[in-house]
Design a protein around this motif. Structure first.
Motif, PDB file in Angstrom:
ATOM      1  N   SER B 120       0.829  -1.202   0.000  1.00  0.00           N
ATOM      2  CA  SER B 120       0.000   0.000   0.000  1.00  0.00           C
ATOM      3  C   SER B 120       0.863   1.251   0.000  1.00  0.00           C
ATOM      4  CB  SER B 120      -0.883   0.016   1.245  1.00  0.00           C
ATOM      5  OG  SER B 120      -2.074  -0.647   1.010  1.00  0.00           O
ATOM      6  N   ARG B 121       1.942   1.202   0.773  1.00  0.00           N
ATOM      7  CA  ARG B 121       2.837   2.363   0.832  1.00  0.00           C
ATOM      8  C   ARG B 121       3.439   2.645  -0.537  1.00  0.00           C
ATOM      9  NH1 ARG B 121       4.756   3.878   5.506  1.00  0.00           N
ATOM     10  NH2 ARG B 121       4.688   1.747   6.294  1.00  0.00           N
ATOM     11  N   ILE B 122       3.821   1.579  -1.240  1.00  0.00           N
ATOM     12  CA  ILE B 122       4.377   1.753  -2.585  1.00  0.00           C
ATOM     13  C   ILE B 122       3.348   2.419  -3.488  1.00  0.00           C
ATOM     14  CG2 ILE B 122       5.177   0.511  -4.625  1.00  0.00           C
ATOM     15  CD1 ILE B 122       6.441  -1.548  -2.687  1.00  0.00           C
ATOM     16  N   CYS B 123       2.105   1.939  -3.415  1.00  0.00           N
ATOM     17  CA  CYS B 123       1.025   2.550  -4.203  1.00  0.00           C
ATOM     18  C   CYS B 123       0.928   4.038  -3.907  1.00  0.00           C
ATOM     19  CB  CYS B 123      -0.325   1.923  -3.838  1.00  0.00           C
ATOM     20  SG  CYS B 123      -0.555   0.315  -4.504  1.00  0.00           S
ATOM     21  N   ASP B 124       0.958   4.350  -2.624  1.00  0.00           N
ATOM     22  CA  ASP B 124       0.771   5.730  -2.193  1.00  0.00           C
ATOM     23  C   ASP B 124       1.890   6.618  -2.736  1.00  0.00           C
ATOM     24  OD1 ASP B 124       0.850   8.104  -0.353  1.00  0.00           O
ATOM     25  OD2 ASP B 124      -0.918   7.084   0.445  1.00  0.00           O
ATOM     26  N   HIS B 125       3.139   6.175  -2.557  1.00  0.00           N
ATOM     27  CA  HIS B 125       4.277   6.979  -3.012  1.00  0.00           C
ATOM     28  C   HIS B 125       4.274   7.088  -4.528  1.00  0.00           C
ATOM     29  CE1 HIS B 125       5.489   7.329   0.964  1.00  0.00           C
ATOM     30  NE2 HIS B 125       6.552   6.539   1.025  1.00  0.00           N
ATOM     31  N   VAL B 148       1.543  -0.194 -12.989  1.00  0.00           N
ATOM     32  CA  VAL B 148       2.060  -1.074 -11.940  1.00  0.00           C
ATOM     33  C   VAL B 148       1.175  -1.021 -10.704  1.00  0.00           C
ATOM     34  CG1 VAL B 148       4.007  -1.516 -10.418  1.00  0.00           C
ATOM     35  CG2 VAL B 148       4.386  -0.922 -12.795  1.00  0.00           C
ATOM     36  N   ARG B 149       0.657   0.196 -10.430  1.00  0.00           N
ATOM     37  CA  ARG B 149      -0.230   0.297  -9.274  1.00  0.00           C
ATOM     38  C   ARG B 149      -1.435  -0.610  -9.472  1.00  0.00           C
ATOM     39  NH1 ARG B 149      -3.457   5.627  -7.247  1.00  0.00           N
ATOM     40  NH2 ARG B 149      -4.849   4.946  -8.896  1.00  0.00           N
ATOM     41  N   ASP B 150      -1.931  -0.690 -10.670  1.00  0.00           N
ATOM     42  CA  ASP B 150      -3.056  -1.587 -10.932  1.00  0.00           C
ATOM     43  C   ASP B 150      -2.681  -3.039 -10.654  1.00  0.00           C
ATOM     44  OD1 ASP B 150      -5.152  -0.036 -11.401  1.00  0.00           O
ATOM     45  OD2 ASP B 150      -5.407  -0.525 -13.526  1.00  0.00           O
ATOM     46  N   TRP B 151      -1.419  -3.396 -10.998  1.00  0.00           N
ATOM     47  CA  TRP B 151      -1.009  -4.772 -10.730  1.00  0.00           C
ATOM     48  C   TRP B 151      -0.929  -5.048  -9.241  1.00  0.00           C
ATOM     49  CZ3 TRP B 151       3.323  -4.546 -14.983  1.00  0.00           C
ATOM     50  CH2 TRP B 151       2.705  -4.707 -16.233  1.00  0.00           C
ATOM     51  N   ILE B 152      -0.488  -4.027  -8.471  1.00  0.00           N
ATOM     52  CA  ILE B 152      -0.489  -4.184  -7.005  1.00  0.00           C
ATOM     53  C   ILE B 152      -1.923  -4.338  -6.512  1.00  0.00           C
ATOM     54  CG2 ILE B 152       0.148  -3.139  -4.807  1.00  0.00           C
ATOM     55  CD1 ILE B 152       2.360  -1.640  -6.229  1.00  0.00           C
ATOM     56  N   TRP B 153      -2.790  -3.512  -7.097  1.00  0.00           N
ATOM     57  CA  TRP B 153      -4.194  -3.593  -6.685  1.00  0.00           C
ATOM     58  C   TRP B 153      -4.796  -4.955  -7.015  1.00  0.00           C
ATOM     59  CZ3 TRP B 153      -6.958   1.718  -7.864  1.00  0.00           C
ATOM     60  CH2 TRP B 153      -6.462   2.674  -6.953  1.00  0.00           C
ATOM     61  N   VAL B 274      13.005  11.241  -1.713  1.00  0.00           N
ATOM     62  CA  VAL B 274      12.773  10.435  -0.500  1.00  0.00           C
ATOM     63  C   VAL B 274      11.714   9.381  -0.797  1.00  0.00           C
ATOM     64  CG1 VAL B 274      11.720  10.511   1.793  1.00  0.00           C
ATOM     65  CG2 VAL B 274      13.567  12.074   1.234  1.00  0.00           C
ATOM     66  N   ARG B 275      10.672   9.794  -1.502  1.00  0.00           N
ATOM     67  CA  ARG B 275       9.608   8.831  -1.792  1.00  0.00           C
ATOM     68  C   ARG B 275      10.120   7.730  -2.719  1.00  0.00           C
ATOM     69  NH1 ARG B 275       5.850  13.239  -1.244  1.00  0.00           N
ATOM     70  NH2 ARG B 275       4.543  12.785   0.584  1.00  0.00           N
ATOM     71  N   MET B 276      10.925   8.102  -3.730  1.00  0.00           N
ATOM     72  CA  MET B 276      11.460   7.078  -4.638  1.00  0.00           C
ATOM     73  C   MET B 276      12.315   6.077  -3.863  1.00  0.00           C
ATOM     74  SD  MET B 276      10.070   7.604  -7.402  1.00  0.00           S
ATOM     75  CE  MET B 276      10.636   6.707  -8.793  1.00  0.00           C
ATOM     76  N   GLU B 277      13.109   6.612  -2.931  1.00  0.00           N
ATOM     77  CA  GLU B 277      13.978   5.720  -2.169  1.00  0.00           C
ATOM     78  C   GLU B 277      13.161   4.855  -1.214  1.00  0.00           C
ATOM     79  OE1 GLU B 277      16.981   5.040  -2.751  1.00  0.00           O
ATOM     80  OE2 GLU B 277      17.101   3.636  -1.055  1.00  0.00           O
ATOM     81  N   GLU B 278      12.090   5.425  -0.665  1.00  0.00           N
ATOM     82  CA  GLU B 278      11.256   4.639   0.248  1.00  0.00           C
ATOM     83  C   GLU B 278      10.578   3.493  -0.483  1.00  0.00           C
ATOM     84  OE1 GLU B 278       8.596   6.655   2.839  1.00  0.00           O
ATOM     85  OE2 GLU B 278      10.183   7.882   3.714  1.00  0.00           O
ATOM     86  N   ILE B 279      10.278   3.694  -1.748  1.00  0.00           N
ATOM     87  CA  ILE B 279       9.710   2.586  -2.524  1.00  0.00           C
ATOM     88  C   ILE B 279      10.713   1.444  -2.563  1.00  0.00           C
ATOM     89  CG2 ILE B 279       9.027   1.882  -4.851  1.00  0.00           C
ATOM     90  CD1 ILE B 279       7.841   4.709  -5.185  1.00  0.00           C
ATOM     91  N   ARG B 280      12.000   1.787  -2.804  1.00  0.00           N
ATOM     92  CA  ARG B 280      13.040   0.746  -2.844  1.00  0.00           C
ATOM     93  C   ARG B 280      13.154   0.045  -1.492  1.00  0.00           C
ATOM     94  NH1 ARG B 280      15.639   4.296  -6.484  1.00  0.00           N
ATOM     95  NH2 ARG B 280      15.828   3.239  -8.502  1.00  0.00           N
ATOM     96  N   GLN B 281      13.079   0.848  -0.393  1.00  0.00           N
ATOM     97  CA  GLN B 281      13.194   0.254   0.946  1.00  0.00           C
ATOM     98  C   GLN B 281      11.995  -0.647   1.240  1.00  0.00           C
ATOM     99  OE1 GLN B 281      15.915   0.353   2.618  1.00  0.00           O
ATOM    100  NE2 GLN B 281      16.847   1.781   1.163  1.00  0.00           N
TER     101      GLN B 281
END
Lengths: 544, 406
Positions: B120-125, B148-153, B274-281
């Motif tokens: 969900s966090r990845i979707c949000d960012h 990609v967000r659709d694939w997560i969904w 920061v958001r791009m890096e948080e997606i990686r984390q």
């Protein structure tokens, strides 16, 4: 013998609890509002001690240890051990200084086991059971068991939907054999029509041969039933209890004035049942069947608006218009020739307003309408079928001995030209009242259709007893207030208010504008009987 | 280039530039105003002199609504707080009630919550960064990201039955255990997430327009961020090294090896990065969680006082019927008391302060929505910048109306 305060106390889970001589542990706790879980014990009945739910550990005095076999995981064997012997709180008499533990692991374990046994063969009936939502089995499962079923065999099946009589249906599968219903019949009513047969899980409650459950207190068996085994045929499948709200009320069935809860659904503004409300001064824990059914009459033939004219010329109108019409008709006759008929079925407030109305008109023609006597008993039922005969006397300041017969005689003698009829009269009076149909100004303040509404030329709608705040004075002179349960139809006023409006239309003043002012006047004008409210007494009764 | 004003001969009066301050309304219905929010701008030319930010258009009485249902009936409301990452809200609220009930969800359930939450966090960012880029004219990354967000969904839908508002949390666990191919599904989508992260960065990070629009605009200094109570990516971009997942670990976050990215300047560029890096984390956390997650076992506590029993039990046994009845008609009953519980939402510290009177209905539910605090700081970020800078600044604050107005 005098006791110092310390000596007349027991300790329940570290909390000192006073008791009266002869109290059992559970009763002493009940008086203090501490609930020790129980099924078979009822404060108004004898002790049966058969449900074993109230087992407690009495820590003071000589300790009894029970030999048991306990599973030892290390040695993988059952080893002999002991555990404290628990005792039923409903049966053990409280002794000064007794220390009782109701929360320890032994007690909790015992309760969970009792509860599991009780549910062993219980049918999966909650969705269709009227008790669901106020069922002790449900409450105690959550409080004391909280485990799922271990038994995987078919439950024992027993008779369901057995018709016990005109009012009660019995389901043996739901029954936990607490014998409360048997004890009600035996101890309260003195008619031992119910008994138990068979043993163990084949137990069931049966009727005495050749009998039905048809005494005057059959609904009390349903009332005391802690589970859904006994259900009232009147209430069955009518409502789900978690949608119902309770309002304190007083039964209008007879002069006893039993305290009751009016259980109503706020969504529909409808009362679904009455339930006894504990009041040690009046009805203890009970009500009779006829009293329990009084709520029905409040909904039958309800007057939602005013009526003008009679027979085929009768037309509906707004409440305000009906009052205006009544005022016009009364103004057309000489005020001393107007008769006012009080009602022993209506509240003291309504009657007092009618008395004041007569006083301002200067007429002394007061009559009282009352129901004839019925069969009373020495349990609760009064022979006098009227809830407020004493209240009428109180409101009028004197005994009024003229009844409807006297009214009809005076009408025949042409002494009366107009009549204000308060409340309802039963249909058997219809024939007798027909002479009133000749007069032009017969005004009836009514909440429901009756013989009065048939003969009246103007009907002013009023709220019913379930929609009103008011007072009944019972046979012992106890003033008991009841509260509104459901809202009145729009625009419909209490009778006392309608009378005040009627007087105002006629250019007269009754001297009060709200119920507070009315009650102040009522109590100062007649102080012969000291009024005492039973509200505080009702609050003292704890739940069972 | 010389300023145009110097070329003008004022005495001749050939051209007069009108420079009186002007008041301009932006929103509440404006394509670049995420959610419904109004800004009243005082402009001098194109420079923002002052701004009055007026939220509240999306107020639905969330907290009051919670006071009339059961505790479990709050979950659909919690979904609609930050509706871009509803799973995080679900878990945040569940953890608060569980803290009050002193419940510990089984390990498998905790990992399950972590994985769904990080997805969900990845979707949000992704949504935030994609929308920011789109509003600056870069439409392509936005479409790639949404793909990609659709694939997560798809995964979230497979697990919970709903794409957006899952209502998947329960007091004491999750509504259902993971589906059969959950782990493979997540591993599959992680590859795509990585791919699109790189693609997005390739498109934007060397793009002159994007750099000019984001670098040095919408600056929030660290001190002001602390003073405003700003948390999450916005605070971290300003150099505040704070992440609830690391600093007050909940669930099983203390078992993962991950970095908390921190910015320096607190400008739009830092927030984007920061958001791009948080997606990686988040990808790292998910990979470790998938590795460590027990393959079998319950995801919810085994206590019929909290979790509905299995349907076949309800139909067949009275105990389960009573449990079902009690839970549906009266609800879960936490002991009387109050707790504050916080988790790291997508926008920062998402806190729930709840009060129970021991009944089946919440006495009080108070939310600490991260957006609300972040939005306060937004005024300072905007003042002094150009009107056009409002778009990336407001975009990178990522105000979510549902959560902010409640």
């Amino acid at each position: 013998m005098e006791h110092s305060p310390e000596e007349t106390k027991i300790t329940i889970d570290g909390k000192p609890v006073p008791f009266e001589p002869g109290d059992t542990i559970i009763r002493a706790a009940w008086r203090q509002g501490i609930e020790i879980p129980h099924y078979c014990w009822h404060p108004g009945l004898s002790v049966a001690a058969n449900c074993r739910m109230c087992l407690v550990h009495i820590k003071s005095g000589r300790q009894m240890e029970m030999p048991i076999l306990k599973w030892n995981a290390k040695k993988k064997a059952f080893l002999p051990e002991t555990k404290p012997k628990l005792q039923p709180a409903c049966q053990i008499e409280a002794q000064a200084g007794m220390e009782i533990d109701t929360a320890g692991p032994d007690v909790a374990n015992a309760r969970a086991s009792v509860q599991e046994f009780l549910l062993l063969n219980h049918p999966v009936d909650c969705p269709i059971c009227d008790q669901a939502g106020e069922c002790k089995l449900q409450d105690y499962w959550l409080d004391h068991q909280t485990s799922l079923k271990r038994k995987r065999t078919e439950p024992v099946h027993k008779p369901k939907g057995v018709r016990f009589g005109p009012t009660i249906v019995y389901d043996a599968e739901r029954c936990i054999m607490c014998t409360r219903c048997i004890r009600v019949c035996e101890e309260l009513v003195g008619d031992p029509v119910l008994d138990m047969r068979e043993r163990g899980n084949r137990n069931e409650i049966v009727l005495a041969p050749g009998r039905q459950l048809d005494h005057r207190y059959t609904l009390m068996t349903e009332h005391v039933c802690p589970v859904g085994a006994l259900t009232s045929r009147d209430f069955r499948f009518k409502a789900r209890v978690w949608f119902l709200k309770a309002s304190p009320t007083v039964c209008p069935g007879c002069a006893t004035g039993c305290n009751a809860h009016a259980d109503h659904d706020p969504r529909y503004g409808k009362v679904y049942r009455l339930r006894p409300r504990d009041n040690p001064q009046v009805n203890q824990h009970w009500m009779c069947d006829d009293g329990m059914m009084t709520y029905i009459s409040a909904h039958e033939g309800r007057m939602y608006g005013g009526l003008i004219g009679r027979g085929d010329e009768r037309e509906g109108c707004s409440p305000t218009e009906s009052i205006r019409q009544a005022a016009a008709r009364f103004s057309a006759v000489e005020s001393s020739r107007i008769a006012v008929v009080l009602s022993a079925l209506r509240s003291s407030e309504d009657n007092f307003a009618a008395v004041r109305f007569a006083e301002t008109l200067g007429t002394s023609k007061l009559y009282v309408n009352a129901r004839p006597d019925w069969v009373g008993d020495d349990i609760l039922r009064s022979a006098d079928q009227n809830p407020n005969r004493a209240g009428v006397t109180h409101a009028a300041g004197r005994e009024i001995d003229r009844n409807l017969n006297d009214l009809m005689r005076d009408v025949a003698a042409k002494e009366i030209e107009a009549v204000l009829l308060l409340g309802s009269a039963s249909t058997e009076f219809a024939q007798q009242l027909s002479a009133l149909g000749e007069l032009e100004a017969i005004v009836n303040l009514a909440s429901n259709e009756s013989a009065f509404t048939t003969v009246a030329s103007v009907v002013i709608p009023t709220v019913s007893w379930l929609e009103d705040f008011g007072t009944f004075r019972n046979r012992d002179g106890l003033d008991q207030q009841f509260r509104r349960a459901v809202p009145a139809p729009p625009g419909v006023q209490p009778a006392w208010k309608a009378i005040a409006t009627l007087a105002a239309e006629m250019g007269r003043e009754l001297g009060f504008s709200n119920i507070k002012g009315l009650r102040a006047l009522l109590n100062e004008s007649t102080s012969s009987v000291s009024a005492q409210s039973s509200d505080s007494a009702a609050a003292a009764g704890a739940t069972v | 280039m010389e300023p145009i004003d110097d070329l003008l001969d004022e005495e001749e009066g050939a051209l007069e530039l009108h420079t009186d301050p002007m008041r301009l309304n932006m929103g509440p219905s404006h394509p670049a105003m995420h959610g419904t929010i109004r800004m009243v701008l005082d402009l001098e030319g194109e420079t923002v002199l002052n701004v009055d930010i007026q939220p509240g258009y999306l107020h639905r009485g969330f907290e009051k609504s919670c006071e009339r249902g059961t505790w479990n009936q709050v979950f659909p409301y919690a979904d609609r707080l930050n509706y871009v990452s509803p799973m995080l809200n679900n878990v945040g609220f569940a953890l608060a009630v569980e803290k009050l009930c002193e419940l510990q969800v089984p390990e498998r359930g905790q990992y399950y919550r972590v994985i769904l939450g990080e997805l969900s966090r990845i979707c949000d960012h992704f949504t935030c960064n994609g929308a920011t880029a789109m509003e600056l004219g870069a439409f392509t990354p936005f479409l790639w990201i949404l793909k990609v967000r659709d694939w997560i969904w798809d995964i979230l839908e497979k697990e919970s039955g709903a794409r957006l508002t899952h209502s998947f949390g329960r007091v004491g666990g999750m509504a259902h255990p993971p589906t059969e191919h959950f782990i493979e599904d997540v591993r599959g989508v992680l590859v795509e997430i990585r791919k699109v992260t790189i693609e997005t960065e390739t498109m934007l990070l060397k793009n002159r327009i994007f750099l000019d629009r984001t670098q040095g605009t919408g600056i929030l200094p660290k001190e002001r961020a602390i003073q405003y109570g700003v948390t999450g990516p916005v605070a971290r971009a300003s150099g505040l090294d704070y992440d609830v997942r690391r600093d007050d670990p909940y669930l099983v976050y203390d078992r993962f090896d991950f970095e908390v990215p921190v910015g320096e300047d607190g400008d739009n560029w830092d927030r984007f990065m920061v958001r791009m890096e948080e997606i990686r984390q988040s990808i790292r956390i998910i990979e470790q969680a998938l590795e460590q997650m027990p393959g079998s076992g319950p995801v919810s506590v085994d206590d019929p006082r909290f979790l509905l029993p299995a349907k076949n039990e309800v139909y067949d046994t009275i105990e389960a019927t009573i449990s079902h009845f009690k839970l549906v008609m009266e609800g879960v009953k936490p002991p009387p008391g109050q707790v504050y519980s916080h988790t790291e939402g997508a926008n920062g510290e998402l806190g729930f302060f709840i009060v129970s009177d021991g009944s089946g209905t919440p006495y009080r539910v108070r939310v600490r929505p991260p957006c609300w605090y972040n939005l306060q700081a937004c005024r300072e970020m905007i003042i002094g910048d150009m009107v056009a800078d409002i778009i990336p600044t407001f975009g990178s604050v990522n105000m979510i109306g549902g959560e902010c107005d409640r």
